[in-house]
Enzyme design. Structure first.
Site, PDB file in Angstrom:
ATOM      1  N   ARG A  45      30.881 -37.826  97.986  1.00  0.00           N
ATOM      2  CA  ARG A  45      31.459 -37.544  96.657  1.00  0.00           C
ATOM      3  C   ARG A  45      30.630 -38.080  95.501  1.00  0.00           C
ATOM      4  NH1 ARG A  45      36.590 -38.764  98.999  1.00  0.00           N
ATOM      5  NH2 ARG A  45      37.480 -36.830  99.775  1.00  0.00           N
ATOM      6  N   LYS A  68      22.010 -31.340  84.818  1.00  0.00           N
ATOM      7  CA  LYS A  68      22.334 -30.045  85.446  1.00  0.00           C
ATOM      8  C   LYS A  68      21.632 -30.015  86.795  1.00  0.00           C
ATOM      9  CE  LYS A  68      22.635 -26.780  81.617  1.00  0.00           C
ATOM     10  NZ  LYS A  68      22.014 -25.538  81.150  1.00  0.00           N
ATOM     11  N   GLU A  96       8.441 -24.451  77.064  1.00  0.00           N
ATOM     12  CA  GLU A  96       9.765 -25.079  76.849  1.00  0.00           C
ATOM     13  C   GLU A  96       9.704 -26.087  75.694  1.00  0.00           C
ATOM     14  OE1 GLU A  96      12.496 -24.042  78.350  1.00  0.00           O
ATOM     15  OE2 GLU A  96      12.038 -23.420  80.405  1.00  0.00           O
ATOM     16  N   LYS A 116      16.057 -33.036  73.474  1.00  0.00           N
ATOM     17  CA  LYS A 116      16.982 -32.810  74.599  1.00  0.00           C
ATOM     18  C   LYS A 116      18.029 -33.930  74.636  1.00  0.00           C
ATOM     19  CE  LYS A 116      17.988 -30.915  78.803  1.00  0.00           C
ATOM     20  NZ  LYS A 116      17.633 -30.041  79.876  1.00  0.00           N
ATOM     21  N   GLU A 150      27.505 -28.216  77.968  1.00  0.00           N
ATOM     22  CA  GLU A 150      27.121 -26.920  77.385  1.00  0.00           C
ATOM     23  C   GLU A 150      28.318 -26.117  76.890  1.00  0.00           C
ATOM     24  OE1 GLU A 150      23.595 -25.159  79.213  1.00  0.00           O
ATOM     25  OE2 GLU A 150      24.448 -23.201  78.795  1.00  0.00           O
ATOM     26  N   ARG A 192      24.404 -27.257  73.273  1.00  0.00           N
ATOM     27  CA  ARG A 192      23.395 -27.274  74.345  1.00  0.00           C
ATOM     28  C   ARG A 192      22.947 -25.866  74.731  1.00  0.00           C
ATOM     29  NH1 ARG A 192      23.450 -30.946  79.938  1.00  0.00           N
ATOM     30  NH2 ARG A 192      21.427 -30.224  80.675  1.00  0.00           N
ATOM     31  N   ASN A 232      18.951 -22.453  75.498  1.00  0.00           N
ATOM     32  CA  ASN A 232      18.693 -21.248  76.280  1.00  0.00           C
ATOM     33  C   ASN A 232      18.022 -20.161  75.440  1.00  0.00           C
ATOM     34  OD1 ASN A 232      19.829 -22.117  78.786  1.00  0.00           O
ATOM     35  ND2 ASN A 232      21.831 -21.986  77.798  1.00  0.00           N
ATOM     36  N   HIS A 268      15.941 -17.362  76.889  1.00  0.00           N
ATOM     37  CA  HIS A 268      16.240 -17.295  78.320  1.00  0.00           C
ATOM     38  C   HIS A 268      17.024 -16.050  78.725  1.00  0.00           C
ATOM     39  CE1 HIS A 268      14.676 -21.304  78.314  1.00  0.00           C
ATOM     40  NE2 HIS A 268      14.932 -21.488  79.591  1.00  0.00           N
ATOM     41  N   HIS A 322      15.310 -14.300  81.627  1.00  0.00           N
ATOM     42  CA  HIS A 322      15.892 -14.082  82.951  1.00  0.00           C
ATOM     43  C   HIS A 322      15.826 -12.610  83.348  1.00  0.00           C
ATOM     44  CE1 HIS A 322      18.327 -18.053  82.547  1.00  0.00           C
ATOM     45  NE2 HIS A 322      17.177 -18.250  83.142  1.00  0.00           N
ATOM     46  N   HIS A 345       8.680 -19.390  85.351  1.00  0.00           N
ATOM     47  CA  HIS A 345       9.847 -19.396  84.464  1.00  0.00           C
ATOM     48  C   HIS A 345       9.431 -19.566  82.990  1.00  0.00           C
ATOM     49  CE1 HIS A 345      13.777 -20.305  82.893  1.00  0.00           C
ATOM     50  NE2 HIS A 345      13.321 -21.453  82.431  1.00  0.00           N
TER      51      HIS A 345
HETATM   52  N1  NAD Z   1      18.329 -28.790  85.503  1.00  0.00           N
HETATM   53  C1  NAD Z   1      17.884 -28.280  84.393  1.00  0.00           C
HETATM   54  O1  NAD Z   1      18.360 -28.591  83.295  1.00  0.00           O
HETATM   55  C2  NAD Z   1      16.725 -27.336  84.452  1.00  0.00           C
HETATM   56  C3  NAD Z   1      16.057 -26.960  83.272  1.00  0.00           C
HETATM   57  C4  NAD Z   1      14.952 -26.127  83.369  1.00  0.00           C
HETATM   58  C5  NAD Z   1      14.541 -25.667  84.618  1.00  0.00           C
HETATM   59  N2  NAD Z   1      15.220 -26.041  85.741  1.00  0.00           N
HETATM   60  C6  NAD Z   1      14.793 -25.589  87.079  1.00  0.00           C
HETATM   61  O2  NAD Z   1      13.502 -26.110  87.303  1.00  0.00           O
HETATM   62  C7  NAD Z   1      12.819 -25.270  88.221  1.00  0.00           C
HETATM   63  C8  NAD Z   1      11.408 -25.054  87.724  1.00  0.00           C
HETATM   64  O3  NAD Z   1      10.776 -26.305  87.696  1.00  0.00           O
HETATM   65  P1  NAD Z   1       9.182 -26.427  87.686  1.00  0.00           P
HETATM   66  O4  NAD Z   1       8.626 -25.516  86.674  1.00  0.00           O
HETATM   67  O5  NAD Z   1       8.895 -27.877  87.617  1.00  0.00           O
HETATM   68  O6  NAD Z   1       8.773 -25.786  89.097  1.00  0.00           O
HETATM   69  P2  NAD Z   1       8.541 -26.408  90.556  1.00  0.00           P
HETATM   70  O7  NAD Z   1       9.405 -27.556  90.810  1.00  0.00           O
HETATM   71  O8  NAD Z   1       8.594 -25.267  91.515  1.00  0.00           O
HETATM   72  O9  NAD Z   1       7.027 -26.919  90.459  1.00  0.00           O
HETATM   73  C9  NAD Z   1       6.000 -25.958  90.241  1.00  0.00           C
HETATM   74  C10 NAD Z   1       4.895 -26.102  91.306  1.00  0.00           C
HETATM   75  O10 NAD Z   1       4.086 -27.228  90.982  1.00  0.00           O
HETATM   76  C11 NAD Z   1       3.989 -28.098  92.112  1.00  0.00           C
HETATM   77  N3  NAD Z   1       3.849 -29.438  91.564  1.00  0.00           N
HETATM   78  C12 NAD Z   1       4.817 -30.232  91.072  1.00  0.00           C
HETATM   79  N4  NAD Z   1       4.284 -31.344  90.550  1.00  0.00           N
HETATM   80  C13 NAD Z   1       2.953 -31.251  90.721  1.00  0.00           C
HETATM   81  C14 NAD Z   1       1.854 -32.087  90.383  1.00  0.00           C
HETATM   82  N5  NAD Z   1       2.039 -33.238  89.718  1.00  0.00           N
HETATM   83  N6  NAD Z   1       0.620 -31.693  90.749  1.00  0.00           N
HETATM   84  C15 NAD Z   1       0.419 -30.515  91.382  1.00  0.00           C
HETATM   85  N7  NAD Z   1       1.414 -29.672  91.705  1.00  0.00           N
HETATM   86  C16 NAD Z   1       2.667 -30.049  91.387  1.00  0.00           C
HETATM   87  C17 NAD Z   1       5.256 -27.847  92.878  1.00  0.00           C
HETATM   88  O11 NAD Z   1       5.132 -28.249  94.233  1.00  0.00           O
HETATM   89  C18 NAD Z   1       5.409 -26.337  92.715  1.00  0.00           C
HETATM   90  O12 NAD Z   1       4.592 -25.657  93.627  1.00  0.00           O
HETATM   91  C19 NAD Z   1      13.618 -23.999  88.322  1.00  0.00           C
HETATM   92  O13 NAD Z   1      14.286 -23.985  89.580  1.00  0.00           O
HETATM   93  C20 NAD Z   1      14.635 -24.097  87.190  1.00  0.00           C
HETATM   94  O14 NAD Z   1      15.842 -23.460  87.484  1.00  0.00           O
HETATM   95  C21 NAD Z   1      16.288 -26.868  85.680  1.00  0.00           C
HETATM   96 ZN    ZN Z   2      13.937 -22.849  80.935  1.00  0.00          ZN
END
Ligand code: NAD
Ligand code: ZN
Length: 350
Positions: free
Chosen positions: A111, A133, A175, A215, A225, A229, A233, A236, A240, A253
């Site tokens: 939990r 999130k 971003e 942020k 949100e 917040r 987006n 987005h 999307h 993304h």
């Molecule tokens: N929770 C939230 O508020 C929020 C906000 C925005 C995005 N997201 C989520 O985040 C995700 C995207 O995150 P991302 O862009 O970090 O992608 P990701 O986590 O897939 O990382 C991108 C790539 O870079 C590699 N990588 C990571 N760190 C590295 C480093 N230091 N050196 C070399 N390679 C490295 C990873 O292994 C991956 O292949 C999506 O799933 C999205 O939905 C969440």
């Molecule tokens: Zn985003």
């Protein structure tokens, strides 16, 4: 090491900037979760910086494709096998994918136990790791299963970014630009004057702080949100739809968001809240990071319907987030079908 704090009704926690010193101290067991790529690069670096009675490790597959229940299951199994309890902590070492999965696993294990974010991509450092999130994807769409679970702390160390591919770096910058356009005109001007790269560490740190402060302000005011917040987006809804039409994974993304911002700016110009010259400046700034800024829509009708898949849609109305000049946003849900189609038409030619 300096830090800023996030305070929500449920939790107050620090976002630390700089090297991971002094050591991270834990009274209970720690489960470090990373993926195959980041784990190989940085586990040896991280482990000596953790002090805990027991440290165990779980490595999940790399990629958005693995943001699934199976990965969560793997983390939970490791946690049970190593007899983690309610005093234990999970640590997410990786990009947004690892952070979202680990936050979710920590949120449902017994939990809910503590978790710590150590984001290693620019996108995760400025956005995904902050605000609680968490979630995973399923066949119905992205991030549709999850919960709000705030981390116990977030550690931002630009050292991790040195191995980040250039495309991933630029996706994170998209971003950052998003945050400036939505909330902070002076920050936008600063970004206009300074080109971010791994070679310009001081500027990069200033940009990280600028984006994270935005942020932080937003999350402190609207954790779940309900209003403000949602402004983050911006870009987005179209982004999307682009990710869906082009096939998930074709664009990063942040790249889809870059093109999404340009599209929604066209709508904002029509509405009269953004001038063409402001829209051009935003586009030029995105292009200076080699971010794509023109998406060619393949099927206008289907694209239009994809806009409704967004989580912001309510009562079959799309709530668009429009820049109201640079540094402010407004929400608007009264565009007619024809008005939206007219803008989409602009993006049907190459
Ligand atoms: N929770 C939230 O508020 C929020 C906000 C925005 C995005 N997201 C989520 O985040 C995700 C995207 O995150 P991302 O862009 O970090 O992608 P990701 O986590 O897939 O990382 C991108 C790539 O870079 C590699 N990588 C990571 N760190 C590295 C480093 N230091 N050196 C070399 N390679 C490295 C990873 O292994 C991956 O292949 C999506 O799933 C999205 O939905 C969440
Ligand atoms: Zn985003």
């Amino acid at each position: 090491m300096d830090s800023i704090h996030i305070t929500t009704p449920h939790r107050s926690y620090p976002i630390h900037f700089g090297a991971l010193t002094p050591k991270l101290q834990f009274k209970g067991k720690v489960l470090v979760v990373s993926n195959s790529c980041v784990g190989a690069l940085y586990l040896d670096f991280l482990l000596p910086k953790i002090s805990a009675p027991e440290i165990c490790i779980c490595i999940i597959e790399d990629g958005e494709h693995y943001k699934t229940f199976e990965s969560v299951q793997r983390i939970l199994e490791t946690a049970f096998l190593h007899r983690l309890d309610r005093k234990s902590t999970m640590i997410a070492l990786g990009g947004g994918v690892v952070g979202d999965i680990v936050g979710f696993a920590a949120g449902i294990f017994m939990r809910g136990i503590d978790f710590v974010q150590i984001p290693t991509t620019l996108l995760a450092q400025v956005d995904a790791s902050i605000g609680g999130k968490t979630g995973i994807n399923n066949v119905f769409g992205k991030n549709l299963v999850g919960l709000f679970h705030q981390p116990a702390s977030v550690h931002i160390d630009p050292f991790f970014l040195r191995t980040l591919p250039a495309r991933e770096f630029a996706a994170g910058v998209a971003e950052i630009i998003k945050m400036a356009v939505t909330f902070d005109a002076p920050f936008f001007e600063w970004l206009w004057e300074h080109h971010l790269s791994l070679e310009t560490q001081d500027s990069l740190l200033t940009a990280l702080r600028g984006a994270i402060s935005i942020k932080q302000r937003v999350v402190c005011q609207d954790e779940k949100e309900q209003g403000l917040r949602a402004a983050l987006n911006y870009g987005h809804t179209f982004g999307h739809a682009i990710e869906k039409e082009s096939g998930y994974g074709h664009y990063l993304h942040g790249e889809a968001v870059s093109m999404g911002m340009v599209m929604v700016n066209a709508l904002a110009c029509k509405h009269g809240c953004l001038t063409t010259s402001e829209a051009e400046r935003i586009c030029t700034l995105l292009q200076s990071y080699n971010l794509p800024t023109h998406y060619k829509i393949l099927n206008k009708q289907q694209f239009y319907h994809s806009l409704f898949l967004d989580k912001k849609t309510a009562n079959n109305k799309i709530k668009f987030i429009l820049p109201d000049s640079i540094g402010n946003v407004l929400f608007y849900d009264k565009f007619t079908y024809e008005e939206i189609m007219n803008v989409l038409e602009q993006f049907c030619d190459s």
